[in-house]
Design a protein around this motif. Structure first.
Motif, short mmCIF file in Angstrom:
data_model
loop_
_atom_site.label_atom_id
_atom_site.label_comp_id
_atom_site.label_asym_id
_atom_site.label_seq_id
_atom_site.Cartn_x
_atom_site.Cartn_y
_atom_site.Cartn_z
N VAL A 215 0.84 -1.19 0.00
CA VAL A 215 0.00 0.00 0.00
C VAL A 215 0.88 1.25 0.00
CG1 VAL A 215 -1.81 1.27 1.22
CG2 VAL A 215 -1.83 -1.23 1.21
N ASN A 216 0.74 2.04 -1.02
CA ASN A 216 1.44 3.32 -1.21
C ASN A 216 2.92 3.17 -1.56
OD1 ASN A 216 -0.87 4.88 -0.75
ND2 ASN A 216 -0.54 4.82 1.48
N LYS A 217 3.57 2.11 -1.09
CA LYS A 217 4.96 1.85 -1.47
C LYS A 217 5.24 0.37 -1.26
CE LYS A 217 6.99 2.94 3.05
NZ LYS A 217 7.99 3.75 3.76
N TRP A 218 6.37 -0.12 -1.77
CA TRP A 218 6.70 -1.54 -1.66
C TRP A 218 7.00 -1.87 -0.20
CZ3 TRP A 218 6.56 -5.32 -5.33
CH2 TRP A 218 7.11 -6.55 -4.99
#
Length: 218
Positions: A215-218
């Protein structure tokens, strides 16, 4: 006159979560009317495609001779694929060895009986010049594969099954020549189609969502 075919009493979520790769439970003896296949393909044509080009093509094989040709190329490719897979499993045993063995046995069975499956459907797409693009090809196949999966889902709702396969593509050119497919049409998937022995398919074992969710980044 439109022919009505029986539908299973399944919710959308049930269709989505119980459409399995069916091999050993394909009913090889029960005829499949061409009309039920085209009825499911009508559903598939509602899938999205890039720029709404709808460049897909569906090669439906019902006669023994073309099915035999495809099956022979499929088996030839599968033999090499299975040998490589067995070597990998021997060198590095999978965590779920029982499931891996069941999948391998099921895949071998399908390769052995491919020409006996009542209907084989090849999903293909028009490619100007017939040359696949270099690099990421998601834009191309994203205009075919959603429709092919919609077809598989529509089959499930009608009491039929299939197994998503692509091993014959090792001999795509030979299959195209045998079936008269023009060079500007490239094949993407092979779906053997039959009624299923029973319709009670369950959810498959999958890794938990949180192991693959970002979510939003790895």
């Amino acid at each position: 006159m439109t022919v009505e075919f029986p539908h299973l009493d399944l919710s959308a979520d049930e269709v989505l979560t119980t459409t399995r790769s069916v091999r050993k439970r394909l009913d090889l003896d029960r005829p499949v009317p061409l009309e039920v296949v085209t009825d499911a393909l009508e559903v598939a044509l509602q899938a999205p495609s890039g720029s709404n080009l709808q460049g897909w093509h569906w090669i439906v094989l019902t006669d023994p001779e073309p099915k035999k040709i495809v099956a022979e190329y499929y088996r030839k490719s599968y033999t090499a694929y299975a040998a490589a897979g067995a070597a990998v499993r021997q060198a590095k045993p999978p965590k779920d060895a029982d499931t891996a063995e069941k999948v391998a046995s099921s895949a071998t069975y399908l390769a052995e009986v491919m020409e006996q499956v009542p209907v084989l459907v090849i999903g293909a797409i028009h490619v100007p010049g017939g040359q696949l693009p270099e690099g990421n090809q998601a834009g191309l196949w994203g205009s075919l594969l959603p429709a092919a999966w919609s077809f598989a889902l529509a089959l499930r709702e009608r009491g039929l099954g299939s197994a998503w396969t692509s091993l014959h593509l090792e001999y795509e050119r030979e299959v195209a020549e045998a079936l008269g497919v023009p060079p500007s049409v490239r094949q993407g998937v092979l779906l053997p189609v039959a009624y299923t022995k029973g319709t009670d398919f369950k959810l498959a074992k999958r890794a938990p969502l949180d192991t693959v969710l970002h979510v939003n980044k790895w």
